[in-house]
Write a protein that holds these residues in place. Structure first.
Motif: not given
Length: 67
Positions: A67, A9, A7, A28
């Motif tokens: 998510y 985000r 992702s 991330r």
């Protein structure tokens, strides 16, 4: 078989020790969570608002359920 797409985000991690902030940052950017946690602990000996930044990230990062 292709690698899973991470992702873009920033979100807290489900595999968390303290709010999941370090785990979320590690996921991330593809880093190890222990490395991020160690960097945070070492940074706390330096002057600055590291602990407050961590708390702000815990408040404003998306929760892992979204998510």
């Amino acid at each position: 078989m292709s690698a899973p797409i991470r992702s873009r985000r920033l979100a807290r991690s489900r595999n968390s020790v303290f709010f999941g902030v370090a785990g979320g940052i590690a996921e991330r950017f593809g880093w190890k969570p222990g490395t991020v946690r160690l960097a945070f602990v070492i940074s706390c000996v330096l002057p600055g608002p590291q602990f407050l930044l961590y708390l702000l990230l815990a408040l404003f990062m998306r929760s892992p359920e979204k998510y």
